[in-house]
Design a protein around this motif. Structure first.
Motif, PDB file in Angstrom:
ATOM      1  N   LEU A 137     -54.896 -33.611  46.169  1.00  0.00           N
ATOM      2  CA  LEU A 137     -54.807 -34.827  45.249  1.00  0.00           C
ATOM      3  C   LEU A 137     -53.713 -35.381  45.081  1.00  0.00           C
ATOM      4  CD1 LEU A 137     -57.753 -33.541  42.895  1.00  0.00           C
ATOM      5  CD2 LEU A 137     -57.987 -35.158  44.773  1.00  0.00           C
ATOM      6  N   TRP A 138     -52.687 -34.596  45.358  1.00  0.00           N
ATOM      7  CA  TRP A 138     -51.091 -35.135  45.155  1.00  0.00           C
ATOM      8  C   TRP A 138     -50.715 -36.366  45.868  1.00  0.00           C
ATOM      9  CZ3 TRP A 138     -46.563 -31.413  45.413  1.00  0.00           C
ATOM     10  CH2 TRP A 138     -45.431 -31.891  44.680  1.00  0.00           C
ATOM     11  N   LYS A 139     -50.466 -37.374  45.397  1.00  0.00           N
ATOM     12  CA  LYS A 139     -49.771 -38.466  46.070  1.00  0.00           C
ATOM     13  C   LYS A 139     -48.549 -38.596  46.417  1.00  0.00           C
ATOM     14  CE  LYS A 139     -53.700 -41.139  43.876  1.00  0.00           C
ATOM     15  NZ  LYS A 139     -54.147 -42.608  43.418  1.00  0.00           N
ATOM     16  N   GLN A 164     -60.754 -36.684  49.414  1.00  0.00           N
ATOM     17  CA  GLN A 164     -60.279 -36.721  48.024  1.00  0.00           C
ATOM     18  C   GLN A 164     -61.403 -35.842  47.128  1.00  0.00           C
ATOM     19  OE1 GLN A 164     -59.082 -40.748  47.256  1.00  0.00           O
ATOM     20  NE2 GLN A 164     -57.019 -40.059  47.456  1.00  0.00           N
ATOM     21  N   ALA A 196     -54.585 -24.305  43.464  1.00  0.00           N
ATOM     22  CA  ALA A 196     -53.416 -24.951  44.065  1.00  0.00           C
ATOM     23  C   ALA A 196     -53.677 -25.893  45.315  1.00  0.00           C
ATOM     24  CB  ALA A 196     -52.267 -23.925  44.338  1.00  0.00           C
ATOM     25  N   THR A 236     -56.288 -27.671  45.773  1.00  0.00           N
ATOM     26  CA  THR A 236     -57.110 -28.649  45.276  1.00  0.00           C
ATOM     27  C   THR A 236     -56.036 -29.785  44.921  1.00  0.00           C
ATOM     28  OG1 THR A 236     -59.013 -27.459  44.654  1.00  0.00           O
ATOM     29  CG2 THR A 236     -58.858 -29.568  43.546  1.00  0.00           C
ATOM     30  N   PHE A 237     -54.998 -29.288  44.045  1.00  0.00           N
ATOM     31  CA  PHE A 237     -54.285 -30.059  43.312  1.00  0.00           C
ATOM     32  C   PHE A 237     -53.387 -30.670  44.432  1.00  0.00           C
ATOM     33  CE2 PHE A 237     -55.066 -27.893  39.364  1.00  0.00           C
ATOM     34  CZ  PHE A 237     -55.216 -28.792  38.739  1.00  0.00           C
ATOM     35  N   VAL A 238     -52.926 -29.856  45.473  1.00  0.00           N
ATOM     36  CA  VAL A 238     -52.211 -30.386  46.806  1.00  0.00           C
ATOM     37  C   VAL A 238     -52.685 -31.432  47.411  1.00  0.00           C
ATOM     38  CG1 VAL A 238     -51.228 -29.725  48.935  1.00  0.00           C
ATOM     39  CG2 VAL A 238     -50.639 -28.388  46.891  1.00  0.00           C
ATOM     40  N   SER A 243     -63.746 -27.046  44.148  1.00  0.00           N
ATOM     41  CA  SER A 243     -63.205 -26.319  43.060  1.00  0.00           C
ATOM     42  C   SER A 243     -64.135 -25.784  42.158  1.00  0.00           C
ATOM     43  CB  SER A 243     -62.234 -27.368  42.181  1.00  0.00           C
ATOM     44  OG  SER A 243     -62.971 -28.260  41.418  1.00  0.00           O
TER      45      SER A 243
END
Length: 138
Positions: A136-138, A93, A130, A132-134, A100
């Protein structure tokens, strides 16, 4: 040749995260950062003396000194915060957020260094963001 060095950098950066997470267990993150820094200092100066590059130190301008010191401070702070993050979080994580910095580097290279964006750079930066966000997405 720069591509080989970049690939090796990525491999060793990945190993750094894994080895650090294993080594930091039960260790204060600031102490771990300090130990890592000493090892890096010994390695870096060993390479400098082995290659004879120490002779160039007298030729550094004040501007070079200033920016190298600032770069060193930025690196040190990055390591302090990275080690703190992996000491309390999961590497899988923390690493995506840390990486980033690639997008931030692209933005700063445009603003400060006046390097131009290409369509490929914009797409890659968007995909990294994108991704990075994927991650971290729970």
């Amino acid at each position: 040749m720069w591509k080989l060095y970049a690939i090796l950098s990525a491999v060793f950066a990945a190993l750094t995260s894994i080895l650090a997470k294993i080594g930091i267990k039960g260790v204060d993150s600031n102490l771990a950062t300090a130990i890592r820094t000493v090892v890096i200092i010994i390695l870096a100066w060993g390479i400098v003396f082995a290659t004879g590059a120490q002779n160039g130190i007298t030729q550094l301008s004040k501007r070079s000194w200033a920016f190298l010191v600032l770069s060193g401070l930025a690196t040190g702070l990055s390591w302090v915060f990275y080690y703190k993050a992996i000491s309390i979080g999961k590497v899988n994580q923390v690493a995506p957020i840390d990486k980033s910095s690639i997008v931030l580097t692209l933005i700063l290279s445009y603003i400060i260094l006046k390097e131009q964006f290409t369509v490929k750079t914009l797409i890659a930066g968007g995909l990294i963001t994108a991704g990075t966000f994927v991650m971290l997405w729970k």
